[in-house]
Design a protein around this motif. Structure first.
Motif, short mmCIF file in Angstrom:
data_model
loop_
_atom_site.label_atom_id
_atom_site.label_comp_id
_atom_site.label_asym_id
_atom_site.label_seq_id
_atom_site.Cartn_x
_atom_site.Cartn_y
_atom_site.Cartn_z
N SER A 85 0.83 -1.32 0.14
CA SER A 85 -0.33 -0.02 0.12
C SER A 85 0.76 1.23 0.02
CB SER A 85 -0.95 0.05 1.30
OG SER A 85 -1.91 -0.98 1.29
N ALA A 86 1.88 1.46 0.66
CA ALA A 86 2.99 2.46 0.67
C ALA A 86 3.59 2.55 -0.52
CB ALA A 86 3.89 2.07 1.84
N LEU A 87 3.73 1.49 -1.35
CA LEU A 87 4.27 1.55 -2.62
C LEU A 87 3.25 2.30 -3.52
CD1 LEU A 87 6.41 -1.83 -3.31
CD2 LEU A 87 7.21 0.57 -3.59
N LEU A 88 2.12 1.92 -3.43
CA LEU A 88 0.99 2.66 -4.33
C LEU A 88 0.97 4.13 -4.11
CD1 LEU A 88 -1.41 2.10 -6.31
CD2 LEU A 88 -2.93 1.68 -4.32
N VAL A 89 0.72 4.29 -2.69
CA VAL A 89 0.75 5.73 -2.43
C VAL A 89 1.86 6.49 -2.71
CG1 VAL A 89 0.52 7.46 -0.35
CG2 VAL A 89 -0.80 5.21 -0.76
N ARG A 90 2.99 6.01 -2.80
CA ARG A 90 4.28 6.65 -3.06
C ARG A 90 4.24 7.02 -4.57
NH1 ARG A 90 7.59 9.91 -4.44
NH2 ARG A 90 9.78 9.57 -4.58
N GLY A 91 3.92 6.02 -5.32
CA GLY A 91 3.85 6.05 -6.79
C GLY A 91 2.92 6.99 -7.35
N MET A 92 1.61 7.12 -6.58
CA MET A 92 0.46 7.71 -6.92
C MET A 92 0.67 9.43 -6.27
SD MET A 92 -1.25 6.13 -8.84
CE MET A 92 -2.61 7.47 -9.07
N THR A 93 1.22 9.72 -5.37
CA THR A 93 1.43 10.93 -4.94
C THR A 93 2.48 11.79 -5.69
OG1 THR A 93 3.00 10.08 -3.12
CG2 THR A 93 0.35 10.55 -2.74
N ARG A 94 3.22 11.02 -6.38
CA ARG A 94 4.26 11.91 -7.51
C ARG A 94 3.68 12.72 -8.21
NH1 ARG A 94 8.64 7.58 -9.05
NH2 ARG A 94 7.71 8.21 -11.01
N GLY A 95 2.38 12.52 -8.41
CA GLY A 95 1.59 13.54 -9.14
C GLY A 95 1.89 13.75 -10.71
N THR A 96 0.81 13.94 -11.32
CA THR A 96 0.88 14.38 -12.82
C THR A 96 -0.56 15.09 -12.92
OG1 THR A 96 0.84 13.83 -15.01
CG2 THR A 96 -0.10 12.08 -13.76
N ARG A 97 -0.53 16.07 -13.88
CA ARG A 97 -1.90 16.77 -14.16
C ARG A 97 -2.63 16.12 -15.16
NH1 ARG A 97 -2.41 21.36 -11.05
NH2 ARG A 97 -0.59 22.25 -10.04
N ASP A 98 -2.05 15.43 -15.85
CA ASP A 98 -2.60 14.71 -17.10
C ASP A 98 -3.71 13.53 -16.80
OD1 ASP A 98 -3.41 13.93 -19.61
OD2 ASP A 98 -1.64 12.77 -19.89
N PRO A 99 -4.97 13.53 -16.86
CA PRO A 99 -5.93 12.52 -16.42
C PRO A 99 -5.46 11.26 -16.86
CG PRO A 99 -6.84 14.42 -17.01
CD PRO A 99 -5.65 14.84 -17.68
N ALA A 100 -5.00 11.24 -18.19
CA ALA A 100 -4.80 9.89 -18.74
C ALA A 100 -3.61 9.18 -18.11
CB ALA A 100 -4.73 9.91 -20.25
N ALA A 101 -2.45 9.90 -17.99
CA ALA A 101 -1.29 9.55 -17.48
C ALA A 101 -1.58 9.09 -15.98
CB ALA A 101 -0.09 10.77 -17.34
N ALA A 102 -2.54 9.94 -15.41
CA ALA A 102 -2.85 9.38 -13.78
C ALA A 102 -3.63 8.12 -13.81
CB ALA A 102 -3.76 10.64 -13.09
N ALA A 103 -4.41 7.87 -14.80
CA ALA A 103 -5.16 6.68 -14.74
C ALA A 103 -4.19 5.42 -15.10
CB ALA A 103 -6.28 6.77 -15.82
N VAL A 104 -3.40 5.70 -16.03
CA VAL A 104 -2.20 4.67 -16.50
C VAL A 104 -1.56 4.34 -15.07
CG1 VAL A 104 -0.43 4.11 -17.98
CG2 VAL A 104 -2.65 4.91 -18.75
#
Length: 156
Positions: A85-104
């Motif tokens: 779960s920490a790996l997922l959160v770390r990967g997801m909180t690096r952030g991108t503003r592009d919705p498609a990139a965020a979904a991928v």
């Protein structure tokens, strides 16, 4: 010969409301009021709560069994839930503003999370001597269910 109905002839159950119009922009005050009404929960807070739940399960395993192997198994079960779960959160909180990139990115990090959890379960018998599967799986289940508490923290 049968006549085919065209898509334009199909009945519509919804009114034409001009959904193609863009949503109105919010002022700074309106946006702050909206955020105040709908607070978000930090994903790191959820991971921390998973860790706390894991430690509580370890204490419970000690109280119930008085066996160190059950405590180590419960601790490993917590780790098999919290670390991915920490790996997922770390990967997801690096952030991108592009919705498609965020979904991928979400799909990628969720796949990493599942892969790491499966790998940790696969090597559990080598890592934890005298592994207690019930203690490991029960603790892992409790830690995973902590995610639902995030919905309660937000309120209505």
């Amino acid at each position: 010969m049968t006549e085919r109905a065209s898509p334009d002839d199909a009945p519509r159950d919804w009114p034409e409301s001009g959904d193609d119009a863009p949503a109105p922009r919010l002022s700074r005050e309106q946006a702050q009021a909206l955020r105040a009404r709908q607070p978000s929960v930090s994903p790191w807070r959820v991971v921390a709560a998973q860790g706390i739940a894991g430690v509580l399960c370890c204490a419970l395993a000690w109280v119930i069994t008085q066996r160190p192997s059950a405590v180590w198994s419960a601790l490993y079960g917590a780790a098999a839930s919290v670390l991915p779960s920490a790996l997922l959160v770390r990967g997801m909180t690096r952030g991108t503003r592009d919705p498609a990139a965020a979904a991928v990115g979400f799909m990628f990090w969720e796949m990493v999370k599942v892969g790491v959890a499966i790998a940790m379960l696969a090597i559990a018998t080598r890592v934890v001597p005298q592994l207690s599967w019930p203690a490991l799986l029960a603790t892992m289940l409790v830690c995973l269910k902590v995610n639902w508490l995030a919905l309660l923290w937000r309120g209505r």
